[in-house]
Scaffold this motif. Structure first.
Motif, short mmCIF file in Angstrom:
data_model
loop_
_atom_site.label_atom_id
_atom_site.label_comp_id
_atom_site.label_asym_id
_atom_site.label_seq_id
_atom_site.Cartn_x
_atom_site.Cartn_y
_atom_site.Cartn_z
N TRP A 108 -0.35 -5.92 2.72
CA TRP A 108 -0.91 -4.65 2.26
C TRP A 108 -0.27 -3.46 2.97
CZ3 TRP A 108 -2.48 -2.45 -1.71
CH2 TRP A 108 -3.25 -1.30 -1.70
N SER A 109 -0.27 -3.45 4.30
CA SER A 109 0.27 -2.28 4.99
C SER A 109 1.69 -2.47 5.50
CB SER A 109 -0.64 -1.87 6.15
OG SER A 109 -0.56 -2.81 7.19
N LYS A 152 2.58 -3.93 8.27
CA LYS A 152 2.66 -3.71 9.71
C LYS A 152 2.44 -4.98 10.52
CE LYS A 152 0.67 -0.73 13.24
NZ LYS A 152 -0.28 0.34 13.53
N ASP A 177 7.88 2.58 11.05
CA ASP A 177 6.57 3.24 10.92
C ASP A 177 6.62 4.57 10.17
OD1 ASP A 177 5.36 1.15 12.26
OD2 ASP A 177 5.51 2.12 14.22
N GLU A 178 7.81 5.15 10.07
CA GLU A 178 7.96 6.39 9.31
C GLU A 178 8.39 6.13 7.86
OE1 GLU A 178 9.68 6.18 12.51
OE2 GLU A 178 7.75 6.85 13.28
N GLY A 179 8.49 4.86 7.48
CA GLY A 179 8.88 4.52 6.12
C GLY A 179 10.38 4.47 5.90
N ARG A 233 0.83 -1.21 0.00
CA ARG A 233 0.00 0.00 0.00
C ARG A 233 0.86 1.26 0.00
NH1 ARG A 233 -4.49 1.48 4.62
NH2 ARG A 233 -5.24 3.38 3.63
N TRP A 234 2.01 1.19 0.64
CA TRP A 234 2.83 2.38 0.84
C TRP A 234 4.12 2.41 0.02
CZ3 TRP A 234 -0.60 4.83 3.46
CH2 TRP A 234 -1.36 4.20 4.43
N GLN A 235 4.59 1.24 -0.41
CA GLN A 235 5.92 1.19 -1.01
C GLN A 235 5.94 0.34 -2.27
OE1 GLN A 235 6.49 -0.65 2.45
NE2 GLN A 235 7.75 0.86 3.48
#
Length: 148
Positions: free
Chosen positions: A99-100, A102, A133-135, A14-16
């Motif tokens: 997906w996330s 986490k 958590d900050e990528g 989702r983020w990367q």
């Protein structure tokens, strides 16, 4: 510093974007998005586990309670072992995503995850990377050669 035999990169789709291949490594990608239980999807856990991460034992236990998880791990180990053999001495990179990023990827602190017991049979040194958590990408290398 020697090049690790095995790179494990986990990420949240989702983020990367998937990380690029590292040091001429042969790459195996495993998408766990629909393969493993996702704590935030369970309405009974929204206030408890959903706020935790794969670093928490409750989350790890929940995810590893997915029906068929042993088969998922066995298949991944089999594929990774075959790729290691075919790579003929080159390092191998395992990309694992959900997906996330986490809950269902590796426990980033201790390395305790579903396949961790198999890693020493496949490599003498492993480099593990996962965004915090900050990528920001966190990475550590562990030598697996035992004194026994």
């Amino acid at each position: 510093m020697t090049t690790p035999d095995l790179y494990i990169d986990s990420f949240g789709a989702r983020w990367q974007e998937p990380p690029p291949p590292r040091y001429r490594a042969a790459v195996l990608a495993i998408n766990l998005t629909d393969a493993l239980l996702n704590p935030p999807d369970d309405p009974n856990l929204t206030d408890i586990i959903a706020s935790q991460t794969g670093q928490d034992a409750d989350v790890r236990d929940y995810v590893l309670a997915t029906p068929g998880v042993a088969r998922i791990v066995e298949d991944a180990v089999h594929e990774l072992t075959a790729l290691r053999t075919a790579a003929n001495g080159r390092p191998v990179q395992l990309l694992v995503n959900c997906w996330s990023g986490k809950h269902r990827v590796v426990d980033r602190i201790s390395g305790r995850h579903a396949g961790s017991v198999h890693i020493p049979r496949m490599a003498q040194s492993v480099d593990v990377a996962h965004p915090n958590d900050e990528g920001v990408q966190q990475s550590w290398t562990q030598d697996l050669v035992s004194s026994s």
